[in-house]
Design a protein around this motif. Structure first.
Motif, short mmCIF file in Angstrom:
data_model
loop_
_atom_site.label_atom_id
_atom_site.label_comp_id
_atom_site.label_asym_id
_atom_site.label_seq_id
_atom_site.Cartn_x
_atom_site.Cartn_y
_atom_site.Cartn_z
N PRO A 131 0.82 -1.22 0.00
CA PRO A 131 0.00 0.00 0.00
C PRO A 131 0.85 1.27 0.00
O PRO A 131 1.90 1.33 0.64
N ALA A 132 0.39 2.26 -0.73
CA ALA A 132 1.07 3.56 -0.76
C ALA A 132 0.84 4.29 0.57
O ALA A 132 -0.08 3.95 1.31
N PRO A 133 1.65 5.27 0.90
CA PRO A 133 1.45 6.04 2.14
C PRO A 133 0.09 6.71 2.16
O PRO A 133 -0.47 7.05 1.10
N PRO A 134 -0.49 6.92 3.35
CA PRO A 134 -1.81 7.57 3.44
C PRO A 134 -1.77 9.00 2.90
O PRO A 134 -0.73 9.67 2.92
N HIS A 135 -2.91 9.46 2.45
CA HIS A 135 -3.05 10.85 2.01
C HIS A 135 -3.13 11.76 3.23
O HIS A 135 -3.61 11.36 4.30
N GLY A 136 -2.71 12.99 3.08
CA GLY A 136 -2.82 13.96 4.15
C GLY A 136 -4.25 14.44 4.32
O GLY A 136 -5.09 14.24 3.43
N ALA A 137 -4.55 15.06 5.43
CA ALA A 137 -5.89 15.58 5.69
C ALA A 137 -6.30 16.57 4.60
O ALA A 137 -5.57 17.53 4.31
N GLY A 138 -7.45 16.33 3.99
CA GLY A 138 -7.97 17.23 2.96
C GLY A 138 -7.36 17.06 1.59
O GLY A 138 -7.80 17.71 0.63
#
Length: 314
Positions: A131-138
């Motif tokens: 899995p790719a790194p999580p997206h930032g908030a917003g």
């Protein structure tokens, strides 16, 4: 003497499902025919109290003389139709859909049926990479159509992102959202007619959004919670449940469910009180109740806190 109007009897049609003749009422779907035969047909976006939107595509079946696979949840049975629910073509389609979903979405809180289906069809999400790194908030909320770019590494892109906690009633964990459209339908014509949410974006950037991406308190949301009641993956969750899961106290094996009548008005909606350690932790409503068909208002779904209050408490 009063007059009673009866619905005209429906004509019965015969179709063949996996080699067996099945007789169903005219207008019945292939999914209903499969269930009548006891055939376990996967569904994620389908629910009895909502209009089928054919979004998840895991219920696809093969109909002879049809160019493509068809969604069983909405395709109507026709006389003489020959249906295959477990052909190699069907199995391949279901396996790929489940792999795509599980490679980009957190399905850990989905029903045990999802894990069973993945095992049955040999779905292996890991073959698409880590899995790719999580997206930032917003970050995903700011995406606009036409601006998505393929990843330069071999990681599997995901929709992982921080949980949205902006009110005291429920949270939105869109890391778990499979875009089944159930919440949109429940908020729209099928139940509430509020239309506070819709699908924004295109392709992989598609996501559930409020108007102009505003927070729930600033949107048209009336907090009926009907979106929570239909969500199949835990993307929408009671704030009470979320807090208990965070501190490790949520335990469904210790919970009891009691059916009662909502006390707030005379409509007569049924409530299912989920109780753990002598406290109500969430409220649902049965889909087959002929008043609300699983839907409630803000009072029925969230107005249970007064029960926990004791005399002298603030």
């Amino acid at each position: 003497m009063s007059t009673v109007f009866l619905e005209a009897p429906k004509r019965l049609v015969d179709i063949t499902v996996d080699g067996a003749t099945v007789r169903v009422p005219e207008g019945a779907t292939l999914l209903e025919a499969c269930r009548q035969q006891g055939i376990d047909t996967p569904t994620l976006c389908y629910l009895e109290n909502l209009t089928p939107v054919n979004a998840c595509r895991v219920c696809m079946v093969e109909v002879e003389k049809s160019r493509t696979l068809v969604p069983a949840c909405s395709r109507r049975a026709e006389p003489g139709m020959v249906v295959h629910t477990d052909s190699e073509r069907v199995r391949t389609s279901r396996r790929m859909v489940l792999e795509f979903l599980a490679s980009s979405v957190d399905v850990s809180l989905a029903s045990s049926d999802v894990r069973r289906w993945m095992e049955r069809y040999g779905a292996d999400p890991s073959r698409y990479g880590d899995p790719a790194p999580p997206h930032g908030a917003g970050e995903r909320d700011a995406a606009r159509p036409g601006e998505h770019h393929p990843r330069e590494d071999s990681a599997a892109d995901t929709i992982a992102q921080p949980v949205k906690v902006d009110n005291g009633s429920y949270v939105r964990d869109y890391s778990r959202c499979i875009l089944c459209y159930k919440c949109v339908e429940a908020c729209g014509e099928d139940a509430q007619n509020t239309f506070a949410i819709a699908v924004a974006g295109r392709g992989f950037d598609a996501r559930i959004s409020t108007e102009f991406d505003v927070g729930l308190p600033d949107s048209a949301c009336v907090y009926c919670g009907n979106c929570i009641g239909v969500c199949p993956t835990g993307a929408l969750m009671f704030k009470s449940e979320y807090d208990m899961r965070q501190d490790g106290s949520w335990d469904e094996s210790r919970q009891t469910v009691t059916t009662t009548i909502c006390p707030y008005c005379g409509v007569g909606c049924n409530l299912e009180l989920h109780v753990q350690d002598n406290r109500i932790v969430k409220v649902t409503s049965p889909l087959d109740h002929d008043v609300g068909y699983g839907h409630l208002c803000v009072k029925g779904r969230f107005g249970f806190e007064f029960v926990q209050r004791r005399a002298g408490e603030s």
